[in-house]
Write a protein that holds these residues in place. Structure first.
Motif, PDB file in Angstrom:
ATOM      1  N   VAL A 290      -8.473 -33.425 -28.396  1.00  0.00           N
ATOM      2  CA  VAL A 290      -8.194 -33.501 -29.828  1.00  0.00           C
ATOM      3  C   VAL A 290      -8.493 -32.154 -30.472  1.00  0.00           C
ATOM      4  N   PRO A 291      -7.508 -31.540 -31.159  1.00  0.00           N
ATOM      5  CA  PRO A 291      -7.747 -30.230 -31.786  1.00  0.00           C
ATOM      6  C   PRO A 291      -8.618 -30.355 -33.022  1.00  0.00           C
ATOM      7  N   ASN A 292      -9.047 -29.216 -33.548  1.00  0.00           N
ATOM      8  CA  ASN A 292      -9.864 -29.141 -34.739  1.00  0.00           C
ATOM      9  C   ASN A 292      -9.225 -29.978 -35.850  1.00  0.00           C
ATOM     10  N   THR A 293      -9.998 -30.876 -36.421  1.00  0.00           N
ATOM     11  CA  THR A 293      -9.457 -31.774 -37.459  1.00  0.00           C
ATOM     12  C   THR A 293      -9.897 -31.401 -38.857  1.00  0.00           C
ATOM     13  N   ARG A 294     -10.574 -30.279 -39.028  1.00  0.00           N
ATOM     14  CA  ARG A 294     -11.074 -29.926 -40.362  1.00  0.00           C
ATOM     15  C   ARG A 294      -9.940 -29.720 -41.356  1.00  0.00           C
ATOM     16  N   GLU A 295      -8.775 -29.351 -40.869  1.00  0.00           N
ATOM     17  CA  GLU A 295      -7.660 -29.108 -41.793  1.00  0.00           C
ATOM     18  C   GLU A 295      -7.186 -30.389 -42.455  1.00  0.00           C
ATOM     19  N   THR A 296      -7.468 -31.525 -41.841  1.00  0.00           N
ATOM     20  CA  THR A 296      -6.979 -32.788 -42.403  1.00  0.00           C
ATOM     21  C   THR A 296      -7.985 -33.406 -43.350  1.00  0.00           C
ATOM     22  N   GLU A 297      -9.114 -32.753 -43.528  1.00  0.00           N
ATOM     23  CA  GLU A 297     -10.142 -33.328 -44.398  1.00  0.00           C
ATOM     24  C   GLU A 297      -9.883 -32.979 -45.865  1.00  0.00           C
TER      25      GLU A 297
ATOM     26  N   ALA B 288      -1.791 -24.718 -31.454  1.00  0.00           N
ATOM     27  CA  ALA B 288      -2.147 -23.633 -30.533  1.00  0.00           C
ATOM     28  C   ALA B 288      -3.462 -23.900 -29.832  1.00  0.00           C
ATOM     29  N   GLU B 289      -4.247 -24.809 -30.378  1.00  0.00           N
ATOM     30  CA  GLU B 289      -5.518 -25.156 -29.749  1.00  0.00           C
ATOM     31  C   GLU B 289      -5.325 -26.115 -28.578  1.00  0.00           C
ATOM     32  N   LEU B 290      -4.236 -26.864 -28.573  1.00  0.00           N
ATOM     33  CA  LEU B 290      -4.011 -27.848 -27.513  1.00  0.00           C
ATOM     34  C   LEU B 290      -3.985 -27.216 -26.114  1.00  0.00           C
TER      35      LEU B 290
ATOM     36  N   ASN C 116       4.169 -19.216 -38.071  1.00  0.00           N
ATOM     37  CA  ASN C 116       3.374 -19.923 -37.067  1.00  0.00           C
ATOM     38  C   ASN C 116       3.143 -19.079 -35.819  1.00  0.00           C
ATOM     39  N   ALA C 117       4.048 -18.105 -35.598  1.00  0.00           N
ATOM     40  CA  ALA C 117       3.920 -17.244 -34.416  1.00  0.00           C
ATOM     41  C   ALA C 117       2.618 -16.452 -34.445  1.00  0.00           C
ATOM     42  N   ARG C 118       2.006 -16.294 -35.608  1.00  0.00           N
ATOM     43  CA  ARG C 118       0.763 -15.528 -35.710  1.00  0.00           C
ATOM     44  C   ARG C 118      -0.403 -16.206 -34.995  1.00  0.00           C
ATOM     45  N   TYR C 119      -0.273 -17.502 -34.720  1.00  0.00           N
ATOM     46  CA  TYR C 119      -1.369 -18.235 -34.093  1.00  0.00           C
ATOM     47  C   TYR C 119      -1.237 -18.330 -32.578  1.00  0.00           C
ATOM     48  N   ILE C 120      -0.172 -17.788 -32.037  1.00  0.00           N
ATOM     49  CA  ILE C 120       0.046 -17.878 -30.586  1.00  0.00           C
ATOM     50  C   ILE C 120      -0.718 -16.802 -29.800  1.00  0.00           C
ATOM     51  N   PRO C 121      -0.659 -15.523 -30.183  1.00  0.00           N
ATOM     52  CA  PRO C 121      -1.286 -14.482 -29.352  1.00  0.00           C
ATOM     53  C   PRO C 121      -2.785 -14.658 -29.124  1.00  0.00           C
ATOM     54  N   ALA C 122      -3.489 -15.301 -30.059  1.00  0.00           N
ATOM     55  CA  ALA C 122      -4.941 -15.428 -29.920  1.00  0.00           C
ATOM     56  C   ALA C 122      -5.342 -16.313 -28.743  1.00  0.00           C
ATOM     57  N   SER C 123      -4.488 -17.246 -28.369  1.00  0.00           N
ATOM     58  CA  SER C 123      -4.871 -18.175 -27.308  1.00  0.00           C
ATOM     59  C   SER C 123      -4.164 -17.915 -25.984  1.00  0.00           C
ATOM     60  N   VAL C 124      -3.041 -17.196 -26.010  1.00  0.00           N
ATOM     61  CA  VAL C 124      -2.262 -16.994 -24.784  1.00  0.00           C
ATOM     62  C   VAL C 124      -3.058 -16.320 -23.668  1.00  0.00           C
ATOM     63  N   PRO C 125      -3.786 -15.217 -23.916  1.00  0.00           N
ATOM     64  CA  PRO C 125      -4.488 -14.557 -22.801  1.00  0.00           C
ATOM     65  C   PRO C 125      -5.446 -15.475 -22.059  1.00  0.00           C
ATOM     66  N   LEU C 126      -6.262 -16.225 -22.780  1.00  0.00           N
ATOM     67  CA  LEU C 126      -7.217 -17.127 -22.139  1.00  0.00           C
ATOM     68  C   LEU C 126      -6.490 -18.192 -21.333  1.00  0.00           C
TER      69      LEU C 126
ATOM     70  N   TYR D 206     -10.636 -23.269 -31.884  1.00  0.00           N
ATOM     71  CA  TYR D 206      -9.598 -23.161 -32.909  1.00  0.00           C
ATOM     72  C   TYR D 206      -9.171 -21.693 -33.047  1.00  0.00           C
ATOM     73  N   PRO D 207      -7.913 -21.344 -32.703  1.00  0.00           N
ATOM     74  CA  PRO D 207      -7.506 -19.937 -32.718  1.00  0.00           C
ATOM     75  C   PRO D 207      -7.189 -19.426 -34.115  1.00  0.00           C
ATOM     76  N   GLY D 208      -7.534 -18.181 -34.365  1.00  0.00           N
ATOM     77  CA  GLY D 208      -7.226 -17.558 -35.645  1.00  0.00           C
ATOM     78  C   GLY D 208      -5.887 -16.841 -35.596  1.00  0.00           C
ATOM     79  N   PRO D 209      -5.372 -16.425 -36.744  1.00  0.00           N
ATOM     80  CA  PRO D 209      -4.071 -15.750 -36.786  1.00  0.00           C
ATOM     81  C   PRO D 209      -4.173 -14.279 -36.390  1.00  0.00           C
ATOM     82  N   VAL D 210      -3.094 -13.758 -35.876  1.00  0.00           N
ATOM     83  CA  VAL D 210      -2.961 -12.335 -35.567  1.00  0.00           C
ATOM     84  C   VAL D 210      -1.950 -11.770 -36.554  1.00  0.00           C
ATOM     85  N   PRO D 211      -2.233 -10.618 -37.173  1.00  0.00           N
ATOM     86  CA  PRO D 211      -1.337 -10.076 -38.212  1.00  0.00           C
ATOM     87  C   PRO D 211      -0.012  -9.556 -37.657  1.00  0.00           C
TER      88      PRO D 211
END
Length: 262
Positions: free
Chosen positions: A255-262, A185-187, A98-108, A72-77
Protein backbone atom coordinates in the motif's frame (compact mmCIF):
# COMPACT_ATOMS: atom_id res chain seq x y z
CA UNK A 1 -20.14 -5.28 -7.37
CA UNK A 2 -20.76 -8.13 -9.85
CA UNK A 3 -18.36 -6.47 -12.32
CA UNK A 4 -15.76 -6.15 -9.56
CA UNK A 5 -16.03 -9.85 -8.63
CA UNK A 6 -15.88 -10.89 -12.27
CA UNK A 7 -12.85 -8.69 -12.89
CA UNK A 8 -11.05 -10.10 -9.88
CA UNK A 9 -11.81 -13.69 -10.88
CA UNK A 10 -10.58 -12.99 -14.40
CA UNK A 11 -7.43 -11.35 -13.05
CA UNK A 12 -6.76 -14.27 -10.72
CA UNK A 13 -7.18 -16.75 -13.59
CA UNK A 14 -4.82 -14.77 -15.83
CA UNK A 15 -2.19 -14.55 -13.09
CA UNK A 16 -2.29 -18.31 -12.66
CA UNK A 17 -1.84 -18.67 -16.43
CA UNK A 18 1.16 -16.33 -16.30
CA UNK A 19 2.79 -18.30 -13.52
CA UNK A 20 2.17 -21.70 -15.09
CA UNK A 21 3.56 -20.81 -18.52
CA UNK A 22 7.18 -21.59 -17.49
CA UNK A 23 5.99 -24.95 -16.15
CA UNK A 24 4.81 -25.73 -19.68
CA UNK A 25 8.36 -24.91 -20.81
CA UNK A 26 9.76 -27.36 -18.30
CA UNK A 27 7.54 -30.06 -19.77
CA UNK A 28 7.47 -29.12 -23.44
CA UNK A 29 11.00 -27.79 -24.02
CA UNK A 30 12.87 -29.74 -21.37
CA UNK A 31 14.04 -26.60 -19.57
CA UNK A 32 15.97 -26.83 -16.38
CA UNK A 33 14.50 -24.94 -13.40
CA UNK A 34 16.79 -21.89 -13.71
CA UNK A 35 15.78 -21.54 -17.40
CA UNK A 36 12.12 -21.45 -16.39
CA UNK A 37 12.95 -18.94 -13.65
CA UNK A 38 14.53 -16.73 -16.34
CA UNK A 39 10.98 -16.23 -17.67
CA UNK A 40 9.73 -15.01 -14.29
CA UNK A 41 12.69 -12.68 -13.84
CA UNK A 42 12.18 -11.01 -17.24
CA UNK A 43 8.42 -10.76 -16.72
CA UNK A 44 8.90 -9.06 -13.33
CA UNK A 45 11.16 -6.46 -14.97
CA UNK A 46 8.69 -5.73 -17.77
CA UNK A 47 5.80 -5.47 -15.32
CA UNK A 48 7.75 -2.96 -13.21
CA UNK A 49 8.15 -0.85 -16.36
CA UNK A 50 4.39 -1.11 -16.83
CA UNK A 51 3.85 0.52 -13.45
CA UNK A 52 5.88 3.52 -14.60
CA UNK A 53 3.60 3.90 -17.62
CA UNK A 54 0.64 3.89 -15.23
CA UNK A 55 2.34 6.68 -13.22
CA UNK A 56 1.80 9.03 -16.16
CA UNK A 57 -1.97 8.58 -15.82
CA UNK A 58 -2.27 9.35 -12.08
CA UNK A 59 -5.12 11.84 -11.67
CA UNK A 60 -4.73 13.08 -8.10
CA UNK A 61 -2.38 15.96 -7.39
CA UNK A 62 0.84 14.82 -5.75
CA UNK A 63 1.67 16.49 -2.45
CA UNK A 64 5.39 16.00 -1.79
CA UNK A 65 5.22 18.22 1.28
CA UNK A 66 3.15 15.47 2.93
CA UNK A 67 5.40 12.58 2.01
CA UNK A 68 6.71 12.10 5.54
CA UNK A 69 9.66 9.87 4.62
CA UNK A 70 9.43 6.21 3.75
CA UNK A 71 9.48 5.07 0.14
CA UNK A 72 7.36 7.93 -1.15
CA UNK A 73 9.36 9.41 -4.09
CA UNK A 74 9.78 13.14 -4.55
CA UNK A 75 9.64 15.03 -7.85
CA UNK A 76 12.62 15.72 -10.09
CA UNK A 77 12.63 19.14 -11.83
CA UNK A 78 12.17 17.89 -15.40
CA UNK A 79 11.34 20.48 -18.08
CA UNK A 80 7.89 19.10 -18.86
CA UNK A 81 4.66 21.07 -19.43
CA UNK A 82 1.71 20.99 -17.04
CA UNK A 83 -0.83 19.98 -19.66
CA UNK A 84 -2.49 16.66 -20.46
CA UNK A 85 -2.71 14.38 -23.45
CA UNK A 86 -5.39 11.80 -24.21
CA UNK A 87 -3.92 9.15 -26.56
CA UNK A 88 -7.17 7.16 -26.66
CA UNK A 89 -10.58 8.57 -25.82
CA UNK A 90 -11.50 5.60 -23.62
CA UNK A 91 -8.39 6.10 -21.46
CA UNK A 92 -7.90 8.72 -18.74
CA UNK A 93 -5.73 11.69 -19.73
CA UNK A 94 -1.96 11.39 -19.46
CA UNK A 95 -0.47 14.18 -17.34
CA UNK A 96 2.96 15.34 -18.49
CA UNK A 97 4.06 16.60 -15.07
CA UNK A 98 3.63 13.12 -13.61
CA UNK A 99 6.89 12.20 -15.35
CA UNK A 100 8.72 14.20 -12.65
CA UNK A 101 8.02 11.44 -10.13
CA UNK A 102 9.52 8.60 -12.16
CA UNK A 103 13.31 9.28 -12.10
CA UNK A 104 13.50 9.29 -8.28
CA UNK A 105 12.51 5.65 -7.99
CA UNK A 106 13.81 4.07 -11.22
CA UNK A 107 17.48 3.62 -10.16
CA UNK A 108 16.64 1.74 -6.96
CA UNK A 109 14.03 -0.43 -8.69
CA UNK A 110 16.41 -1.25 -11.57
CA UNK A 111 19.27 -2.17 -9.22
CA UNK A 112 17.14 -4.45 -7.03
CA UNK A 113 15.60 -6.14 -10.08
CA UNK A 114 19.09 -6.74 -11.47
CA UNK A 115 20.22 -8.21 -8.14
CA UNK A 116 17.19 -10.52 -8.16
CA UNK A 117 18.93 -12.43 -10.92
CA UNK A 118 20.94 -14.01 -8.09
CA UNK A 119 17.80 -15.63 -6.70
CA UNK A 120 16.27 -16.52 -10.07
CA UNK A 121 19.35 -17.51 -12.10
CA UNK A 122 22.38 -17.94 -9.83
CA UNK A 123 21.16 -19.79 -6.72
CA UNK A 124 19.18 -22.48 -8.61
CA UNK A 125 22.06 -23.09 -11.07
CA UNK A 126 24.52 -25.15 -9.05
CA UNK A 127 25.93 -26.70 -12.20
CA UNK A 128 27.84 -23.57 -13.22
CA UNK A 129 29.98 -21.38 -10.98
CA UNK A 130 31.24 -18.11 -12.43
CA UNK A 131 34.08 -16.86 -10.28
CA UNK A 132 36.72 -14.17 -10.47
CA UNK A 133 34.56 -11.68 -12.33
CA UNK A 134 32.97 -8.39 -11.29
CA UNK A 135 29.38 -8.77 -10.12
CA UNK A 136 27.87 -7.25 -13.27
CA UNK A 137 29.84 -9.59 -15.53
CA UNK A 138 28.98 -12.54 -13.32
CA UNK A 139 25.26 -11.79 -13.51
CA UNK A 140 25.60 -11.31 -17.27
CA UNK A 141 27.14 -14.77 -17.48
CA UNK A 142 24.22 -16.38 -15.68
CA UNK A 143 21.78 -14.52 -17.93
CA UNK A 144 23.57 -15.88 -20.99
CA UNK A 145 23.38 -19.41 -19.59
CA UNK A 146 19.69 -19.13 -18.66
CA UNK A 147 18.53 -17.50 -21.90
CA UNK A 148 16.68 -19.51 -24.53
CA UNK A 149 14.67 -18.12 -27.50
CA UNK A 150 11.65 -20.07 -26.29
CA UNK A 151 12.11 -18.63 -22.81
CA UNK A 152 12.25 -15.09 -24.12
CA UNK A 153 9.09 -15.69 -26.18
CA UNK A 154 7.34 -17.15 -23.13
CA UNK A 155 8.43 -14.16 -21.06
CA UNK A 156 6.99 -11.85 -23.71
CA UNK A 157 3.63 -13.64 -23.60
CA UNK A 158 3.58 -13.61 -19.79
CA UNK A 159 4.48 -9.90 -19.76
CA UNK A 160 1.69 -9.02 -22.19
CA UNK A 161 -0.83 -10.81 -19.96
CA UNK A 162 0.49 -9.07 -16.85
CA UNK A 163 0.39 -5.68 -18.55
CA UNK A 164 -3.15 -6.30 -19.81
CA UNK A 165 -4.32 -7.01 -16.24
CA UNK A 166 -2.47 -3.94 -14.98
CA UNK A 167 -3.91 -1.72 -17.72
CA UNK A 168 -7.43 -3.04 -17.25
CA UNK A 169 -7.43 -2.34 -13.52
CA UNK A 170 -5.69 1.04 -13.46
CA UNK A 171 -6.85 2.50 -16.78
CA UNK A 172 -10.09 0.81 -17.85
CA UNK A 173 -11.44 0.63 -14.28
CA UNK A 174 -10.01 4.13 -13.65
CA UNK A 175 -8.13 3.23 -10.48
CA UNK A 176 -5.72 6.00 -11.47
CA UNK A 177 -8.40 8.43 -10.30
CA UNK A 178 -7.61 7.35 -6.70
CA UNK A 179 -3.84 7.76 -6.99
CA UNK A 180 -1.36 10.57 -7.54
CA UNK A 181 1.80 10.12 -9.62
CA UNK A 182 3.90 9.93 -6.44
CA UNK A 183 1.70 7.20 -4.97
CA UNK A 184 1.85 5.18 -8.19
CA UNK A 185 5.62 5.62 -8.44
CA UNK A 186 5.90 4.18 -4.95
CA UNK A 187 4.29 0.88 -5.97
CA UNK A 188 7.32 -0.52 -7.87
CA UNK A 189 9.55 0.52 -4.95
CA UNK A 190 7.42 -1.47 -2.55
CA UNK A 191 7.32 -4.44 -4.95
CA UNK A 192 11.11 -4.66 -5.26
CA UNK A 193 11.39 -4.05 -1.52
CA UNK A 194 9.44 -7.23 -0.83
CA UNK A 195 11.46 -9.08 -3.47
CA UNK A 196 14.68 -7.88 -1.84
CA UNK A 197 13.55 -9.41 1.45
CA UNK A 198 12.85 -12.67 -0.41
CA UNK A 199 16.39 -12.50 -1.83
CA UNK A 200 17.87 -12.00 1.64
CA UNK A 201 15.87 -14.93 3.02
CA UNK A 202 17.15 -17.15 0.22
CA UNK A 203 20.83 -16.37 0.91
CA UNK A 204 21.08 -18.69 3.96
CA UNK A 205 19.11 -21.32 2.02
CA UNK A 206 21.69 -21.12 -0.76
CA UNK A 207 24.52 -21.30 1.78
CA UNK A 208 22.91 -24.40 3.27
CA UNK A 209 22.84 -26.15 -0.10
CA UNK A 210 26.60 -25.62 -0.35
CA UNK A 211 27.37 -26.73 3.21
CA UNK A 212 25.29 -29.90 2.94
CA UNK A 213 26.31 -30.52 -0.68
CA UNK A 214 22.71 -30.90 -1.84
CA UNK A 215 22.10 -32.56 -5.17
CA UNK A 216 21.90 -30.39 -8.26
CA UNK A 217 18.34 -31.43 -9.07
CA UNK A 218 17.14 -30.93 -5.52
CA UNK A 219 18.58 -27.42 -5.37
CA UNK A 220 17.18 -26.37 -8.75
CA UNK A 221 13.67 -27.62 -8.09
CA UNK A 222 13.74 -26.39 -4.51
CA UNK A 223 14.48 -22.82 -5.56
CA UNK A 224 11.97 -23.06 -8.39
CA UNK A 225 9.17 -24.00 -5.98
CA UNK A 226 10.18 -21.36 -3.42
CA UNK A 227 10.29 -18.58 -6.03
CA UNK A 228 7.09 -19.72 -7.71
CA UNK A 229 5.34 -19.57 -4.34
CA UNK A 230 6.75 -16.10 -3.62
CA UNK A 231 5.76 -14.80 -7.05
CA UNK A 232 2.22 -16.13 -6.80
CA UNK A 233 1.85 -14.57 -3.35
CA UNK A 234 3.11 -11.18 -4.56
CA UNK A 235 1.03 -11.20 -7.77
CA UNK A 236 -2.15 -12.10 -5.90
CA UNK A 237 -1.44 -9.53 -3.17
CA UNK A 238 -1.10 -6.78 -5.78
CA UNK A 239 -4.36 -7.88 -7.40
CA UNK A 240 -6.04 -7.94 -3.98
CA UNK A 241 -4.77 -4.42 -3.33
CA UNK A 242 -6.70 -3.19 -6.37
CA UNK A 243 -9.98 -4.81 -5.33
CA UNK A 244 -10.15 -4.78 -1.52
CA UNK A 245 -10.45 -1.58 0.53
CA UNK A 246 -9.02 -3.32 3.62
CA UNK A 247 -6.36 -5.77 2.42
CA UNK A 248 -4.67 -8.33 4.64
CA UNK A 249 -1.38 -8.00 6.50
CA UNK A 250 0.86 -9.13 3.63
CA UNK A 251 -0.96 -6.99 1.07
CA UNK A 252 -0.48 -3.91 3.25
CA UNK A 253 3.23 -4.09 2.47
CA UNK A 254 2.37 -2.81 -1.01
CA UNK A 255 0.00 0.00 0.00
CA UNK A 256 1.55 3.35 -1.04
CA UNK A 257 1.72 6.45 1.14
CA UNK A 258 -1.86 7.45 1.97
CA UNK A 259 -1.22 10.89 3.45
CA UNK A 260 -2.39 12.53 0.24
CA UNK A 261 -5.89 11.17 0.76
CA UNK A 262 -6.23 12.62 4.24
Amino acid sequence: MVESKTGRRTGTLLLFVVNTLPIAGLIGFGWRPFQALFVYWVEIGVTLLGYYVVVLFGQRDSKPEQKGGGSYPGPVPLPVPDGTFRPIRSLPPLRYRNARYIPASVPLVAIVWFLLSRAFLDFPNTGVVIEGRPTVESIGGYIAISYTPEGLATAAIASVIQLSVLGRDFLSRRLVDRYSAAMLAELPIRIVGVWFVVLLLLVPVYAGTIVFDSGRGVVGWGFFLLLLGAKLAIDLALLRLRYEPNPGLFTRLFVPNTRETE
